[in-house]
Design an enzyme around this catalytic site. Structure first.
Site, PDB file in Angstrom:
ATOM      1  N   LEU A 230       0.886  -1.182   0.081  1.00  0.00           N
ATOM      2  CA  LEU A 230      -0.067   0.411  -0.186  1.00  0.00           C
ATOM      3  C   LEU A 230       0.995   1.389  -0.192  1.00  0.00           C
ATOM      4  O   LEU A 230       0.493   2.338  -0.910  1.00  0.00           O
ATOM      5  CB  LEU A 230      -0.946   0.165   1.679  1.00  0.00           C
TER       6      LEU A 230
ATOM      7  N   ASP B 226      10.509   2.969  12.813  1.00  0.00           N
ATOM      8  CA  ASP B 226       9.972   2.474  13.313  1.00  0.00           C
ATOM      9  C   ASP B 226       8.820   2.733  14.132  1.00  0.00           C
ATOM     10  O   ASP B 226       8.889   3.276  15.086  1.00  0.00           O
ATOM     11  CB  ASP B 226      10.805   1.454  14.189  1.00  0.00           C
ATOM     12  N   ILE B 227       8.032   1.624  14.045  1.00  0.00           N
ATOM     13  CA  ILE B 227       6.994   2.978  14.453  1.00  0.00           C
ATOM     14  C   ILE B 227       6.097   2.252  15.835  1.00  0.00           C
ATOM     15  O   ILE B 227       6.043   2.348  16.443  1.00  0.00           O
ATOM     16  CB  ILE B 227       5.508   2.089  13.873  1.00  0.00           C
TER      17      ILE B 227
ATOM     18  N   TYR C 191       2.277  -5.930  10.692  1.00  0.00           N
ATOM     19  CA  TYR C 191       2.847  -7.395  11.053  1.00  0.00           C
ATOM     20  C   TYR C 191       1.311  -8.172  10.060  1.00  0.00           C
ATOM     21  O   TYR C 191       0.463  -7.769  10.000  1.00  0.00           O
ATOM     22  CB  TYR C 191       3.081  -7.654  12.245  1.00  0.00           C
TER      23      TYR C 191
ATOM     24  N   THR D 221      -8.582  -4.594   8.754  1.00  0.00           N
ATOM     25  CA  THR D 221      -8.797  -5.803   7.938  1.00  0.00           C
ATOM     26  C   THR D 221      -9.960  -6.461   8.179  1.00  0.00           C
ATOM     27  O   THR D 221     -10.600  -6.568   9.407  1.00  0.00           O
ATOM     28  CB  THR D 221      -7.430  -6.972   8.192  1.00  0.00           C
TER      29      THR D 221
ATOM     30  N   TYR E 265      -3.461 -12.998  14.037  1.00  0.00           N
ATOM     31  CA  TYR E 265      -3.397 -11.595  12.757  1.00  0.00           C
ATOM     32  C   TYR E 265      -4.804 -10.792  12.864  1.00  0.00           C
ATOM     33  O   TYR E 265      -4.671  -9.481  13.168  1.00  0.00           O
ATOM     34  CB  TYR E 265      -3.094 -12.206  11.417  1.00  0.00           C
TER      35      TYR E 265
ATOM     36  N   LYS F 191      -4.974  -6.759  14.887  1.00  0.00           N
ATOM     37  CA  LYS F 191      -5.135  -5.998  13.959  1.00  0.00           C
ATOM     38  C   LYS F 191      -6.638  -4.844  14.708  1.00  0.00           C
ATOM     39  O   LYS F 191      -6.475  -3.879  14.491  1.00  0.00           O
ATOM     40  CB  LYS F 191      -6.195  -6.337  12.916  1.00  0.00           C
TER      41      LYS F 191
HETATM   42  N1  LIG Z   1      -2.056  -7.704   2.547  1.00  0.00           N
HETATM   43  C1  LIG Z   1      -3.161  -8.504   2.542  1.00  0.00           C
HETATM   44  O1  LIG Z   1      -4.311  -8.973   1.683  1.00  0.00           O
HETATM   45  C2  LIG Z   1      -3.943  -7.469   3.894  1.00  0.00           C
HETATM   46  C3  LIG Z   1      -5.610  -7.484   3.733  1.00  0.00           C
HETATM   47  C4  LIG Z   1      -6.531  -6.844   4.591  1.00  0.00           C
HETATM   48  C5  LIG Z   1      -5.264  -5.341   5.342  1.00  0.00           C
HETATM   49  N2  LIG Z   1      -4.272  -5.497   5.388  1.00  0.00           N
HETATM   50  C6  LIG Z   1      -3.981  -4.112   6.263  1.00  0.00           C
HETATM   51  O2  LIG Z   1      -3.156  -3.178   5.258  1.00  0.00           O
HETATM   52  C7  LIG Z   1      -2.295  -2.515   5.032  1.00  0.00           C
HETATM   53  C8  LIG Z   1      -1.009  -2.913   4.057  1.00  0.00           C
HETATM   54  O3  LIG Z   1      -0.964  -4.206   4.193  1.00  0.00           O
HETATM   55  P1  LIG Z   1       0.802  -4.343   2.434  1.00  0.00           P
HETATM   56  O4  LIG Z   1      -0.125  -5.666   2.308  1.00  0.00           O
HETATM   57  O5  LIG Z   1       0.709  -2.763   1.978  1.00  0.00           O
HETATM   58  O6  LIG Z   1       1.667  -4.267   4.236  1.00  0.00           O
HETATM   59  P2  LIG Z   1       2.592  -4.820   3.636  1.00  0.00           P
HETATM   60  O7  LIG Z   1       3.063  -5.286   2.462  1.00  0.00           O
HETATM   61  O8  LIG Z   1       3.180  -5.906   4.885  1.00  0.00           O
HETATM   62  O9  LIG Z   1       3.725  -3.863   4.412  1.00  0.00           O
HETATM   63  C9  LIG Z   1       3.816  -3.843   5.732  1.00  0.00           C
HETATM   64  C10 LIG Z   1       5.410  -2.692   5.239  1.00  0.00           C
HETATM   65  O10 LIG Z   1       4.929  -2.372   7.136  1.00  0.00           O
HETATM   66  C11 LIG Z   1       6.476  -2.802   7.212  1.00  0.00           C
HETATM   67  N3  LIG Z   1       7.032  -2.014   8.866  1.00  0.00           N
HETATM   68  C12 LIG Z   1       6.833  -3.500   9.584  1.00  0.00           C
HETATM   69  N4  LIG Z   1       7.136  -3.815  10.843  1.00  0.00           N
HETATM   70  C13 LIG Z   1       7.458  -2.304  11.079  1.00  0.00           C
HETATM   71  C14 LIG Z   1       7.683  -1.480  11.740  1.00  0.00           C
HETATM   72  N5  LIG Z   1       7.799  -1.519  12.778  1.00  0.00           N
HETATM   73  N6  LIG Z   1       8.316   0.131  11.605  1.00  0.00           N
HETATM   74  C15 LIG Z   1       7.174   0.298  10.495  1.00  0.00           C
HETATM   75  N7  LIG Z   1       7.403  -0.525   9.685  1.00  0.00           N
HETATM   76  C16 LIG Z   1       6.986  -1.299  10.015  1.00  0.00           C
HETATM   77  C17 LIG Z   1       6.820  -3.450   6.774  1.00  0.00           C
HETATM   78  O11 LIG Z   1       8.465  -4.352   6.421  1.00  0.00           O
HETATM   79  P3  LIG Z   1       8.563  -5.498   6.115  1.00  0.00           P
HETATM   80  O12 LIG Z   1       8.299  -6.004   5.109  1.00  0.00           O
HETATM   81  O13 LIG Z   1      11.167  -5.495   6.812  1.00  0.00           O
HETATM   82  O14 LIG Z   1       8.524  -5.930   7.506  1.00  0.00           O
HETATM   83  C18 LIG Z   1       6.432  -3.297   5.567  1.00  0.00           C
HETATM   84  O15 LIG Z   1       6.937  -2.354   4.358  1.00  0.00           O
HETATM   85  C19 LIG Z   1      -1.803  -3.263   6.659  1.00  0.00           C
HETATM   86  O16 LIG Z   1      -2.067  -3.161   7.876  1.00  0.00           O
HETATM   87  C20 LIG Z   1      -2.514  -4.854   6.625  1.00  0.00           C
HETATM   88  O17 LIG Z   1      -2.172  -4.778   7.828  1.00  0.00           O
HETATM   89  C21 LIG Z   1      -3.636  -6.121   4.095  1.00  0.00           C
END
Ligand SMILES: NC(=O)c1ccc[n+]([C@@H]2O[C@H](COP(=O)([O-])OP(=O)(O)OC[C@H]3O[C@@H](n4cnc5c(N)ncnc54)[C@H](OP(=O)(O)O)[C@@H]3O)[C@@H](O)[C@H]2O)c1
Length: 290
Positions: A13, A38-39, A63, A103, A127, A131
């Site tokens: 995203l 880091d959040i 996560y 989510t 998860y 969340k």
């Molecule tokens: N993916 C799905 O299918 C899905 C579905 C429903 C909702 N969502 C929600 O949508 C949002 C975006 O999802 P996404 O798929 O874009 O997630 P993503 O691709 O996993 O990206 C999350 C990013 O956050 C980083 N991160 C992890 N821990 C962190 C920390 N402590 N401080 C700063 N950054 C950190 C990760 O780094 P690393 O990669 O190094 O860990 C990654 O770059 C999330 O809230 C997720 O829960 C996702």
């Protein structure tokens, strides 16, 4: 100028927001991921937002490994719940608007009609539980919030179902995909645009009062089997998709059988038209293959 902090900006995203941000030249963006910010680090966030005079935080950090979370609850809770509490506290103390992403996995999947924002959450796994705790932290601490629950996110970035199916579809003659989990895919590009549109709309209003929780996915409903089939058809892969039941697919986390989100509220409040999921797959595949 409105200064916006994007956390987790190297994820799916966050990367889509970065690509679209150039179209919003009245907004100034600060893109960070875990290396820069880091959040979980309260003091670092506090000094960052003061230094950059941030007025919006869009929290894309999370996560997101649903199965791994089952074996690593502490890490999932730290990022999805405890760190979100930090962000909400800092946002509240500094009059910042917090846009937080959540989510469909906060729901149990017992519904047979799309979930509205006010329906009771009942997560099935770590998860979803962490969340939901993050959401509650935002609601309890920071009145000026927009929580967007979304589902089945895909994009040209990172790891996701569409990219996995594209890759496997080239290698294999057939694939077994779950046909009894129903939801709605979300093209992260469309969600990113929606987030920027929402921020733009709020900045243009002298007094915005519609803070709260919203649902967003692409329009339409499908199973993972339908989604996989459409991906193979659009990419012209010859791979045959077989529908299997969840009970025959080994994974650590239980997933909801039905997690369709009702999007009436977000469409009405922010005057949005949402594209159908089938119409967006080609756009994403083109970006991946060109
Ligand atoms: N993916 C799905 O299918 C899905 C579905 C429903 C909702 N969502 C929600 O949508 C949002 C975006 O999802 P996404 O798929 O874009 O997630 P993503 O691709 O996993 O990206 C999350 C990013 O956050 C980083 N991160 C992890 N821990 C962190 C920390 N402590 N401080 C700063 N950054 C950190 C990760 O780094 P690393 O990669 O190094 O860990 C990654 O770059 C999330 O809230 C997720 O829960 C996702």
């Amino acid at each position: 100028m409105t200064n916006i902090l994007i956390t987790g900006s190297k994820g799916q995203l966050g990367s889509e927001i970065k690509e679209l941000s150039i179209q919003f030249n009245n907004l100034q963006f600060f893109f960070t991921d875990i290396e820069e910010l880091d959040i979980c680090a309260l003091d670092a966030i506090d000094s960052y937002i003061t230094d950059k005079q941030i007025s919006y935080i869009v929290n894309c950090a999370a996560y997101t490994n649903v199965d791994q979370a089952e074996e690593n609850e502490q890490a999932a809770k730290l990022i999805n719940a405890d760190a979100v509490k930090n962000l909400a506290t800092i946002a509240m103390q500094n009059n910042i608007i917090l846009v937080h992403i959540s989510t469909d996995y906060v729901f149990s999947g017992d519904n047979s009609t799309p979930y509205t924002e006010d329906q009771k959450a009942k997560p099935m796994g770590v998860y979803g539980r962490t969340k939901f705790e993050g959401e509650e932290n935002v609601r309890n601490i920071c009145q000026q919030h927009i929580i967007i629950r979304t589902s089945w996110l895909y994009s040209p970035f990172g790891k996701n179902f569409l990219k996995t199916m594209l890759g496997l579809g080239k290698e294999k003659d057939s694939l077994d995909v779950v046909g009894d989990q129903i939801g709605s895919p979300t093209y992260a590009h469309d969600l990113a645009y929606t987030i920027l549109h929402i921020i733009q709309s709020i900045t243009e209003k002298s007094h915005f009062t519609d803070f709260g929780t919203y649902h967003y996915s692409n329009e339409g409903v499908c199973s993972w089997y339908d989604f996989a089939t459409e991906i193979q058809n659009t990419s012209k892969n010859k791979c045959k998709i077989n529908s299997i039941e969840s009970k025959d697919f080994q994974c650590l986390a239980k997933r909801p059988h039905y997690s369709v989100l009702n999007k009436s509220k977000i469409k009405h409040i922010f005057t949005l038209e949402i594209p159908h999921w089938r119409s967006r797959i080609e756009h994403c595949i083109k970006r991946i293959t060109e």
